[in-house]
Design a protein around this motif. Structure first.
Motif, PDB file in Angstrom:
ATOM      1  N   LYS A   1       0.752  -0.536  -0.187  1.00  0.00           N
ATOM      2  CA  LYS A   1      -0.162  -0.404   0.028  1.00  0.00           C
ATOM      3  C   LYS A   1       1.144   1.252  -0.427  1.00  0.00           C
ATOM      4  CE  LYS A   1      -3.295  -2.256   2.275  1.00  0.00           C
ATOM      5  NZ  LYS A   1      -5.176  -2.070   3.025  1.00  0.00           N
ATOM      6  N   ASN A   2       2.177   0.925   0.413  1.00  0.00           N
ATOM      7  CA  ASN A   2       3.408   2.168  -0.276  1.00  0.00           C
ATOM      8  C   ASN A   2       2.805   3.761   1.168  1.00  0.00           C
ATOM      9  OD1 ASN A   2       5.034   3.409  -0.985  1.00  0.00           O
ATOM     10  ND2 ASN A   2       3.944   4.801  -2.337  1.00  0.00           N
ATOM     11  N   HIS A   3       2.398   2.775   2.289  1.00  0.00           N
ATOM     12  CA  HIS A   3       1.958   3.866   3.216  1.00  0.00           C
ATOM     13  C   HIS A   3       2.907   3.240   4.471  1.00  0.00           C
ATOM     14  CE1 HIS A   3      -1.846   4.762   1.033  1.00  0.00           C
ATOM     15  NE2 HIS A   3      -0.730   6.155   2.278  1.00  0.00           N
ATOM     16  N   ASP A   4       3.296   4.059   5.459  1.00  0.00           N
ATOM     17  CA  ASP A   4       3.693   4.395   6.720  1.00  0.00           C
ATOM     18  C   ASP A   4       3.568   3.636   7.991  1.00  0.00           C
ATOM     19  OD1 ASP A   4       6.348   5.063   5.345  1.00  0.00           O
ATOM     20  OD2 ASP A   4       6.451   7.472   6.405  1.00  0.00           O
ATOM     21  N   ALA A   5       4.098   2.886   8.377  1.00  0.00           N
ATOM     22  CA  ALA A   5       3.239   2.470   9.992  1.00  0.00           C
ATOM     23  C   ALA A   5       4.250   2.925  10.975  1.00  0.00           C
ATOM     24  CB  ALA A   5       3.075   0.991   9.694  1.00  0.00           C
ATOM     25  N   LEU A   6       3.344   2.709  12.072  1.00  0.00           N
ATOM     26  CA  LEU A   6       3.359   2.891  13.399  1.00  0.00           C
ATOM     27  C   LEU A   6       3.055   1.997  14.174  1.00  0.00           C
ATOM     28  CD1 LEU A   6       4.586   5.160  15.616  1.00  0.00           C
ATOM     29  CD2 LEU A   6       2.043   6.468  15.555  1.00  0.00           C
ATOM     30  N   PHE A   7       4.213   1.215  15.436  1.00  0.00           N
ATOM     31  CA  PHE A   7       3.254  -0.102  16.116  1.00  0.00           C
ATOM     32  C   PHE A   7       3.621   0.782  17.726  1.00  0.00           C
ATOM     33  CE2 PHE A   7       4.241  -4.895  16.384  1.00  0.00           C
ATOM     34  CZ  PHE A   7       3.162  -4.400  17.413  1.00  0.00           C
ATOM     35  N   ILE A   8       2.838   1.261  18.249  1.00  0.00           N
ATOM     36  CA  ILE A   8       2.835   1.199  19.867  1.00  0.00           C
ATOM     37  C   ILE A   8       3.105   0.424  20.678  1.00  0.00           C
ATOM     38  CG2 ILE A   8       2.000   3.212  21.174  1.00  0.00           C
ATOM     39  CD1 ILE A   8       0.133   4.270  18.649  1.00  0.00           C
ATOM     40  N   LEU A   9       4.175   0.101  21.606  1.00  0.00           N
ATOM     41  CA  LEU A   9       4.339  -1.027  22.922  1.00  0.00           C
ATOM     42  C   LEU A   9       4.601   0.259  23.728  1.00  0.00           C
ATOM     43  CD1 LEU A   9       6.898  -2.493  20.323  1.00  0.00           C
ATOM     44  CD2 LEU A   9       4.819  -3.491  20.977  1.00  0.00           C
ATOM     45  N   PRO A  10       4.114  -0.381  24.931  1.00  0.00           N
ATOM     46  CA  PRO A  10       3.993   0.222  26.279  1.00  0.00           C
ATOM     47  C   PRO A  10       5.373   0.875  27.168  1.00  0.00           C
ATOM     48  CG  PRO A  10       2.754  -1.987  26.700  1.00  0.00           C
ATOM     49  CD  PRO A  10       3.138  -1.750  25.293  1.00  0.00           C
ATOM     50  N   TYR A  11       6.008  -0.087  26.535  1.00  0.00           N
ATOM     51  CA  TYR A  11       8.065  -0.166  27.652  1.00  0.00           C
ATOM     52  C   TYR A  11       8.852   0.342  26.691  1.00  0.00           C
ATOM     53  CZ  TYR A  11       4.242  -1.915  30.902  1.00  0.00           C
ATOM     54  OH  TYR A  11       2.847  -1.343  31.977  1.00  0.00           O
ATOM     55  N   VAL A  12       9.642   0.642  26.766  1.00  0.00           N
ATOM     56  CA  VAL A  12      10.913   0.906  25.805  1.00  0.00           C
ATOM     57  C   VAL A  12      11.737  -0.015  25.741  1.00  0.00           C
ATOM     58  CG1 VAL A  12      13.457   2.168  26.192  1.00  0.00           C
ATOM     59  CG2 VAL A  12      11.399   3.415  27.273  1.00  0.00           C
ATOM     60  N   ALA A  13      11.710  -1.508  26.658  1.00  0.00           N
ATOM     61  CA  ALA A  13      12.594  -2.560  26.775  1.00  0.00           C
ATOM     62  C   ALA A  13      11.377  -3.526  24.870  1.00  0.00           C
ATOM     63  CB  ALA A  13      11.964  -3.758  27.893  1.00  0.00           C
ATOM     64  N   LEU A  14      10.366  -3.236  25.509  1.00  0.00           N
ATOM     65  CA  LEU A  14       9.455  -3.694  24.541  1.00  0.00           C
ATOM     66  C   LEU A  14       9.459  -3.648  22.641  1.00  0.00           C
ATOM     67  CD1 LEU A  14       5.902  -4.695  26.056  1.00  0.00           C
ATOM     68  CD2 LEU A  14       7.214  -6.173  25.441  1.00  0.00           C
ATOM     69  N   VAL A  15       9.751  -1.628  22.948  1.00  0.00           N
ATOM     70  CA  VAL A  15      10.335  -1.772  21.278  1.00  0.00           C
ATOM     71  C   VAL A  15      11.483  -1.672  21.359  1.00  0.00           C
ATOM     72  CG1 VAL A  15      10.993   0.986  21.300  1.00  0.00           C
ATOM     73  CG2 VAL A  15       9.132   0.679  21.939  1.00  0.00           C
ATOM     74  N   GLN A  16      12.717  -2.017  22.172  1.00  0.00           N
ATOM     75  CA  GLN A  16      14.252  -1.735  21.707  1.00  0.00           C
ATOM     76  C   GLN A  16      13.981  -3.832  20.979  1.00  0.00           C
ATOM     77  OE1 GLN A  16      16.207  -1.764  25.525  1.00  0.00           O
ATOM     78  NE2 GLN A  16      15.917   0.576  24.633  1.00  0.00           N
ATOM     79  N   GLU A  17      13.169  -4.191  22.157  1.00  0.00           N
ATOM     80  CA  GLU A  17      12.938  -6.111  21.418  1.00  0.00           C
ATOM     81  C   GLU A  17      11.943  -6.495  20.298  1.00  0.00           C
ATOM     82  OE1 GLU A  17      10.893 -10.210  23.269  1.00  0.00           O
ATOM     83  OE2 GLU A  17       9.838  -8.515  23.693  1.00  0.00           O
ATOM     84  N   LYS A  18      11.408  -5.290  19.586  1.00  0.00           N
ATOM     85  CA  LYS A  18      10.477  -5.250  18.224  1.00  0.00           C
ATOM     86  C   LYS A  18      11.768  -4.673  17.456  1.00  0.00           C
ATOM     87  CE  LYS A  18       7.421  -7.000  17.565  1.00  0.00           C
ATOM     88  NZ  LYS A  18       7.466  -7.667  17.232  1.00  0.00           N
ATOM     89  N   VAL A  19      12.244  -3.693  17.708  1.00  0.00           N
ATOM     90  CA  VAL A  19      13.451  -3.149  16.830  1.00  0.00           C
ATOM     91  C   VAL A  19      13.671  -4.304  16.120  1.00  0.00           C
ATOM     92  CG1 VAL A  19      14.960  -1.513  16.498  1.00  0.00           C
ATOM     93  CG2 VAL A  19      13.053  -0.631  17.880  1.00  0.00           C
ATOM     94  N   ARG A  20      14.432  -4.878  17.593  1.00  0.00           N
ATOM     95  CA  ARG A  20      15.791  -6.065  16.911  1.00  0.00           C
ATOM     96  C   ARG A  20      14.915  -7.435  16.643  1.00  0.00           C
ATOM     97  NH1 ARG A  20      16.887  -5.339  22.955  1.00  0.00           N
ATOM     98  NH2 ARG A  20      16.059  -7.440  23.192  1.00  0.00           N
ATOM     99  N   ASN A  21      13.838  -7.462  16.538  1.00  0.00           N
ATOM    100  CA  ASN A  21      12.670  -8.338  15.931  1.00  0.00           C
ATOM    101  C   ASN A  21      12.896  -7.870  14.310  1.00  0.00           C
ATOM    102  OD1 ASN A  21      13.128  -9.864  18.214  1.00  0.00           O
ATOM    103  ND2 ASN A  21      11.086  -9.788  18.035  1.00  0.00           N
ATOM    104  N   LEU A  22      12.158  -7.049  13.894  1.00  0.00           N
ATOM    105  CA  LEU A  22      11.798  -6.310  12.306  1.00  0.00           C
ATOM    106  C   LEU A  22      12.815  -6.095  11.627  1.00  0.00           C
ATOM    107  CD1 LEU A  22       8.952  -4.043  13.535  1.00  0.00           C
ATOM    108  CD2 LEU A  22       8.872  -6.269  12.022  1.00  0.00           C
TER     109      LEU A  22
END
Length: 1013
Positions: free
Chosen positions: A264-285
């Motif tokens: 669809k050629n659009h950006d996406a925003l993934f909102i997570l509640p905690y900093v540790a979860l954000v960092q984990e998701k960045v590593r996984n993606l």
């Protein structure tokens, strides 16, 4: 007008190659028996052929009767049974191998054919480079050409839906209808965006995504509910997914994100509640981003820029709630909100969380619903009591399911009595079943329950407090057999060395005793580096048991075979059903065990309350915008005016009506419209919001002294000046246009709370007059978060130690604030201090501790020197780093504060690293803290380029106790960061070259100039 789609056009005018291939499949017009086997086996292909015939047959020639409904259902079932692909759908027409079809259609001239077989895997192939087909000035994709109809002026989804029903037939089943809608939506997106792409076999994505899921996640097949949910979300409709923990919600969200980025050629925003979860998701993606060519950007703590840098590639922003709010506001302020196509919110029920975070999330979602209704929203949540109300707030369809891939058995244990908890019980009488007596007492012998699991399986022990979790880890060590020390001995040894490296040669004495047994504790008293190492060790199997507090249940994904809840309390509060379900949901994860169990340890005095908790209704999600005198609603109104989203009373009332608070206003007995008016007047009194007419009446000369007006309580060097504006002596009317002051605009841009904006401005103005640039202490003092100061309790001994560590330049600042040895002596003796305010003392106390942290280059080192708790120091450091980033953006909007802009950027980097400058680039990598950065630097991996080119095995040798999976993630993250930087440089180069002459023209101009010379 496009000729394709007119019913009167002849066969010769339909020139698409797709149509030519249909001709081969048709056989003789009107002769169904001579149709190709593959055409007969595909319901969608048959419909296309029939529609094609209707276009070319003369009115005199009757159409052949359609096949029966039962025959169509049989072919659909045959296709569903095909196991080659996770998703089989004839609507992916452009991926059919037409060469294979041509071979099969060679038998068209025969009078009899064999029964139609199901689609063969050989008929599908990887999407080839897209070919476009021109038809009188318009460009059509192959799929678009094949789906053109006589109703081309109608929306594509509507046309597809009308084809589902023919004469005498009923609608197709829901799943089939959703599949068609998803494909139609993706094709419509391609049509409107003028983007050419082929739809692949995995929900429109190519099969490479399947390969990456298998490599990086070990996933070879999706659950049926996941397929249904992705098909629903693929149509672009908002979704609210309500399922128990470990059901697989996150994978659904990731597939929808990939569709948004790649199709669809659009950006996406993934909102997570905690900093540790954000960092984990960045590593996984990161591995997926490198392979599929999209960017992953982290927005947590001090990471992330407002507004985000433009790129040629699509981006998924992974953000905490607070950072996501700032990101969306910056996109709205820059008019770039159309770049965003999807917002995924994990733990969306947190809109009801008190303390400000819930209000921030509700404001973010309300603003998006009002300003950008085309942005798709996907909320994921555990079960909530008012799921329908939450869905109405999001404008979403509900997908509710109790699916768990692993069976969970729940037990309650009181002394020696063990009972199974009946999860479907309605009364206390039916709640506890299969009562039996154990040979041990759970109160004193919790180690027996743990010993059954180790070392083959893992176990989580939830404790009410941090101290309890530490003592529980020590107590379990005493009852476990000493032979467990030999299990994974080398890995445990490496883990201890890694902890010592991160702690600056210091290590927690409790962890030193428990880790040899494979046990650790986990709570907020650990540093970020310690937590990350222990989490990695648990996932790797080095540690089998973690004694933790309830915060781990909502944090990073750490599944277990068994969960033990040591007491039905979290701190002094009794356990809620939501917390209980969150904890026991950690037991049993797919791929790790076939079953899971949980044990709730209770005492006789708590039995009745436990029964009430287990039988209670699920907690409801209630808006917190009215909390703290409507601070949340005030933030929504203030930011909306500042961003130009809603600038009049009618618009603001409409905006507020979209909030969850408005939905619940009747139950809460709140008049939202009246509160909107009250808040606007309050913001006017605070000189943050004004009527447009008031701004127009300001004279240019007086506008230069706005800082004098805003800091009216201070004596500024500019001298006495007239008032900046003359406030209209009347309330705001519906016809008035509202705007924010310069200070208000700075607060919006910096994502600074409007309640502290004026105090922050005054403090910075005062500091500007005597800013000490010879020490970082003054800048650190200025960026201590005001919210943190309120909860600080000064330890006089720590204050004295920190003060004694100050140098001459730092002592000058202390004297400026009137903090001297006499003040400290009164503090030590417990006497009241009158010459310095408590607020100044607390802020300077926090600043001294952080200065010591930077000076000693580490949280562990500073905590040892100060005698302070390292976890508390880590939390203060994280909060200050995040606020420093906000203050930096705040100052960038105010000319009077130009001196602070560059200085605060440096202070943010300095605080986030607390190490030598050479290591700072390596700290941008997720999962790399100071200790690992040092080891990588010593091994010659000094830059991101070095890490990106490094072999995983070499990285594992350089860094102690680094799992192979983590090594791959670090390398992929380095590649992602380099790609991001390269994209930025490329965009800057293109902007610089824009407007310059073309090379040929430039050459001719140079030649002409030379000739004239």
């Amino acid at each position: 007008m496009n000729d394709i789609g007119k019913t009167h056009k002849r066969d010769s005018e339909l020139c698409s190659p797709c149509v030519d291939r249909i001709n081969k499949l048709e056989g003789l017009h009107g002769n169904e028996e001579n149709c190709s086997p593959i055409a007969a086996s595909s319901p969608l292909l048959r419909r296309k052929i029939k529609r094609r015939r209707r276009l070319i047959l003369s009115p005199e020639k009757p159409l052949k009767e359609e096949q029966s409904i039962s025959s169509e259902k049989n072919t659909i079932n045959d296709i569903k049974n095909e196991s080659f692909l996770l998703i089989k759908d004839d609507s992916f027409f452009n991926h059919i191998n037409f060469e294979k079809l041509d071979q099969l259609s060679a038998t068209d001239g025969q009078s009899t054919i064999a029964p139609p077989p199901p689609l063969s895997p050989e008929l599908f192939e990887e999407p080839s480079p897209v070919k476009t087909y021109e038809s009188q000035g318009s460009i059509l994709l192959p799929t678009q050409a094949s789906l053109s109809s006589t109703l081309s002026s109608q929306p594509l989804v509507t046309r597809i839906q009308k084809n589902f029903k023919s004469e005498g037939e009923q609608f197709k089943c829901e799943v089939e209808r959703r599949k068609e809608e998803m494909v139609a939506a993706l094709e419509e997106c391609a049509r409107t965006s003028n983007q050419a792409f082929n739809l692949g076999p995995f929900f429109g994505l190519n099969s490479h995504v399947l390969e990456l899921l298998k490599i990086h996640r070990g996933i070879t097949k999706l659950y049926e509910w996941q397929e249904d949910c992705i098909i629903k979300g693929g149509t672009g409709s908002n979704l609210l997914i309500s399922m128990p923990t470990s059901g697989g919600k996150t994978l659904v969200a990731e597939v929808l994100i990939w569709q948004q980025l790649l199709l669809k050629n659009h950006d996406a925003l993934f909102i997570l509640p905690y900093v540790a979860l954000v960092q984990e998701k960045v590593r996984n993606l990161a591995p997926f981003g490198v392979e599929l060519e999209f960017l992953v950007e982290e927005y947590a703590s001090s990471r992330g820029t407002y507004p985000p840098t433009k790129h040629n590639k699509r981006i998924v922003y992974v953000a905490t709630i607070e950072k996501a709010s700032g990101l969306v506001n910056s996109l709205l302020g820059e008019g770039r909100i159309k770049e965003l196509g999807l917002v995924v919110v994990d733990e969306v029920h947190m809109v009801g969380e008190a303390g400000g975070r819930g209000a921030t999330l509700e404001n973010l979602l309300t603003t998006l619903r009002y300003t950008a209704p085309s942005v798709q929203m996907v909320g994921m949540s555990a079960t909530v009591g008012n799921i329908n109300e939450l869905a109405e707030f999001l404008g979403a369809e509900i997908y509710e399911n109790n699916f768990r891939p692993v069976h969970l058995i729940e037990y309650a244990m009181m002394e020696q009595q063990l009972c199974e908890i009946n999860k479907v019980a309605k009364t206390e009488k039916d709640l506890f079943i299969r009562n039996r007596t154990c040979t041990f007492n759970s109160k004193d012998h919790i180690g027996v329950l743990v010993e059954e699991m180790v070392p083959e399986h893992s176990c989580l022990v939830f404790c009410p407090t941090k101290l309890w979790s530490e003592n529980e880890a020590l107590n379990i060590c005493k009852v476990l057999p000493k032979k467990l020390k030999q299990v994974a001995y080398q890995k445990k040894k490496a883990l201890l060395i890694a902890l010592q490296e991160e702690g600056g040669e210091s290590i927690c004495p409790i962890l030193r005793k428990t880790i040899p047994y494979g046990i650790a504790y986990h709570h907020s008293g650990l540093t970020d580096a310690e937590r990350h190492l222990l989490e990695e060790a648990y996932l790797q199997g080095t540690i089998c048991i973690i004694c933790c507090t309830s915060t781990l249940a909502a944090g990073i994904n750490l599944p277990a075979r068994r969960v033990i809840i040591r007491s039905p309390y979290t701190g002094r509060l009794f356990l809620t059903q939501a917390k209980y379900k969150q904890m026991v949901g950690r037991a049993g994860r797919a791929g790790l065990s076939s079953t899971g169990d949980s044990f709730l340890i209770i005492e006789k005095k708590d039995l009745n309350q436990v029964g009430m908790m287990l039988l209670s209704s699920v907690d409801k999600c209630v808006s917190t915008l009215a909390e703290n005198e409507y601070h949340g609603l005030g933030t929504l109104i203030f930011s909306s005016i500042g961003l130009g989203v809603a600038v009049s009373l009618p618009e603001l009332k409409t905006l507020a009506s979209r909030s969850l608070l408005a939905l619940q206003a009747l139950d809460l007995n709140i008049d939202v419209s009246a509160k909107v008016v009250d808040i606007v007047e309050k913001l006017r009194d605070m000189e943050l919001v004004r009527i447009k007419q008031e701004i127009d009446e300001v004279s240019p000369a007086s506008s230069l002294t706005e800082d004098k007006k805003l800091a009216s309580s201070k004596k500024s060097s500019e001298g006495s000046t007239p008032q900046v504006f003359e406030k209209l002596n009347r309330p705001v009317e519906d016809k008035d246009t509202l705007t924010v002051s310069k200070l208000g605009r700075a607060a919006v841009k910096g994502n600074v709370k409007y309640t502290v904006a004026q105090k922050l401005y005054s403090d910075l103005l005062e500091a500007r007059e005597r800013l000490s640039v010879n020490t970082y202490l003054h800048l650190i003092y200025l960026v201590i978060p005001y919210e943190n100061v309120q909860s600080v309790k000064i330890n006089a001994n720590v204050f004295d130690i920190a003060h004694s560590m100050l140098g001459n330049e730092e002592l000058k600042l202390a004297n400026t604030l009137r903090i001297n040895e006499g003040i400290i002596a009164r503090m030590m003796s417990g006497k009241k201090i009158k010459t310095v305010t408590e607020d100044v003392l607390k802020r300077f106390y926090c600043a001294m501790k952080l200065h010591a942290t930077w000076y000693k280059q580490g949280v562990w080192e500073a905590s040892v020197q100060l005698g302070s708790e390292r976890g508390e120091l880590q939390q203060l450091l994280n909060a200050t780093t995040a606020f420093a980033s906000c203050v930096s953006h705040f100052c960038a909007e105010l000319e009077q504060l130009w001196a602070f802009r560059d200085l605060l950027v440096n202070i943010t980097q300095m605080l986030s690293g607390c190490c030598i400058a050479e290591l700072i680039p390596l700290l941008d990598l997720p999962g790399v803290k100071k200790g690992r950065a040092k080891l990588m630097y010593k091994a010659g991996l000094k830059t991101l380029q070095d890490v990106a080119k490094c072999d995983p095995r070499r990285l594992m040798q350089a860094v102690i106790h680094l799992p192979y999976v983590s090594a791959l993630q670090i390398i992929d993250s380095a590649k992602m960061l380099l790609i991001d930087k390269a994209e930025v440089l490329q965009m800057e180069a293109e902007e610089m070259m824009m407007g310059l002459s073309s090379p040929s023209k430039l050459t001719s101009e140079i030649s002409g100039a030379s000739a004239e010379g």
